[in-house]
Scaffold this motif. Sequence first.
Motif, PDB file in Angstrom:
ATOM      1  N   PHE A 194       0.901   3.055  -3.466  1.00 19.45           N
ATOM      2  CA  PHE A 194       1.023   2.733  -2.044  1.00 19.45           C
ATOM      3  C   PHE A 194       1.907   1.516  -1.805  1.00 19.45           C
ATOM      4  CE2 PHE A 194      -0.296   0.399   1.737  1.00 19.45           C
ATOM      5  CZ  PHE A 194      -0.155   1.376   2.715  1.00 19.45           C
ATOM      6  N   CYS A 195       1.718   0.450  -2.557  1.00 19.82           N
ATOM      7  CA  CYS A 195       2.470  -0.791  -2.323  1.00 19.82           C
ATOM      8  C   CYS A 195       3.972  -0.579  -2.528  1.00 19.82           C
ATOM      9  CB  CYS A 195       1.953  -1.900  -3.238  1.00 19.82           C
ATOM     10  SG  CYS A 195       0.268  -2.430  -2.861  1.00 19.82           S
ATOM     11  N   LYS A 196       4.322   0.079  -3.626  1.00 18.08           N
ATOM     12  CA  LYS A 196       5.740   0.340  -3.893  1.00 18.08           C
ATOM     13  C   LYS A 196       6.334   1.278  -2.841  1.00 18.08           C
ATOM     14  CE  LYS A 196       6.920   0.511  -8.169  1.00 18.08           C
ATOM     15  NZ  LYS A 196       7.127   0.938  -9.590  1.00 18.08           N
ATOM     16  N   SER A 197       5.558   2.256  -2.423  1.00 12.13           N
ATOM     17  CA  SER A 197       6.025   3.204  -1.409  1.00 12.13           C
ATOM     18  C   SER A 197       6.194   2.521  -0.054  1.00 12.13           C
ATOM     19  CB  SER A 197       5.042   4.365  -1.287  1.00 12.13           C
ATOM     20  OG  SER A 197       4.915   5.049  -2.504  1.00 12.13           O
ATOM     21  N   ALA A 198       5.248   1.645   0.292  1.00 15.70           N
ATOM     22  CA  ALA A 198       5.353   0.908   1.560  1.00 15.70           C
ATOM     23  C   ALA A 198       6.564  -0.025   1.539  1.00 15.70           C
ATOM     24  CB  ALA A 198       4.071   0.119   1.809  1.00 15.70           C
ATOM     25  N   TYR A 199       6.831  -0.630   0.385  1.00 14.48           N
ATOM     26  CA  TYR A 199       8.001  -1.501   0.226  1.00 14.48           C
ATOM     27  C   TYR A 199       9.293  -0.711   0.454  1.00 14.48           C
ATOM     28  CZ  TYR A 199      11.346  -4.585  -2.168  1.00 14.48           C
ATOM     29  OH  TYR A 199      12.428  -5.361  -2.481  1.00 14.48           O
ATOM     30  N   LYS A 202       0.697   1.533  11.324  1.00 14.35           N
ATOM     31  CA  LYS A 202       0.505   2.987  11.284  1.00 14.35           C
ATOM     32  C   LYS A 202       1.826   3.704  11.018  1.00 14.35           C
ATOM     33  CE  LYS A 202      -3.641   3.547  14.142  1.00 14.35           C
ATOM     34  NZ  LYS A 202      -4.187   4.061  15.419  1.00 14.35           N
ATOM     35  N   PHE A 203       2.886   3.233  11.671  1.00 16.20           N
ATOM     36  CA  PHE A 203       4.202   3.835  11.465  1.00 16.20           C
ATOM     37  C   PHE A 203       4.678   3.610  10.031  1.00 16.20           C
ATOM     38  CE2 PHE A 203       8.897   3.771  11.830  1.00 16.20           C
ATOM     39  CZ  PHE A 203       9.083   5.054  12.330  1.00 16.20           C
ATOM     40  N   LEU A 204       4.467   2.399   9.526  1.00 14.71           N
ATOM     41  CA  LEU A 204       4.854   2.090   8.152  1.00 14.71           C
ATOM     42  C   LEU A 204       4.041   2.906   7.154  1.00 14.71           C
ATOM     43  CD1 LEU A 204       6.491   0.361   6.162  1.00 14.71           C
ATOM     44  CD2 LEU A 204       4.697  -1.382   6.327  1.00 14.71           C
ATOM     45  N   ASN A 205       2.731   3.014   7.392  1.00 14.60           N
ATOM     46  CA  ASN A 205       1.869   3.785   6.494  1.00 14.60           C
ATOM     47  C   ASN A 205       2.293   5.251   6.431  1.00 14.60           C
ATOM     48  OD1 ASN A 205       0.385   1.501   6.052  1.00 14.60           O
ATOM     49  ND2 ASN A 205      -1.590   2.422   6.506  1.00 14.60           N
TER      50      ASN A 205
END
Length: 211
Positions: free
Chosen positions: A132-137, A115-118
């Motif tokens: 989303f994937c690149k942003s989460a990375y 949740k914190f990472l999201n």
Amino acid sequence: AFDWRFWVSFFVFLWNNAFNVALGQILIAMAVSTWFFTAKEKKGKVKVVWESVKTICRYHIGSVAFGSFIIAVVQFIRYVMKYLEKQASAQKNRVMVYVLKLLQCCMWCFEKCLKFLNKNAYIQIALNGTNFCKSAYKAFFLIARNLLRFGTVAMLSGMVHTIGFICIIAGTVVIGYFIVGAMHEEVNPLVPCLMYFGVSYVIAKLYMNVF
């Protein structure tokens, strides 16, 4: 008996709930980002919230759905473990009960981290417009590089969140109590105060979610 229709409906409920939370988070991030990068002479003239809603719905709704889907899957697994724990408890299998409790604890911690990472991934989406994937990375390595700072800010923001939450509820109930007493002296203030408490609780949750 295993009812797949119940479990499907329950997963949809979890996904819908996570999606609404994620939508609120990315909307706040997008609105702040849009306002911050708007030219000084145009601030106050641009409809920041409306522009943010249009941008999210057009470009980033898939990222919101994917991020909330991950949260819903983790929550679903945790609830399935809770169900299995109840089954093991009914069968007097203490070893399995403790194992499932331990796994639930691990899943709960994992869910909090996700949740914190999201939330930080949605901020990266608002700033950079990436998927989303690149942003989460990017968010993950940003947190890893500034772990101490993020920990300090999270601790302080948690304290501010709690204080603000209590102040909103307490202030609403106290003011409501005196208003009821002044306008209707013969009325028992208990029921109105309970109603004030319920409404202020919802408002405090929505308002403090900004922080």
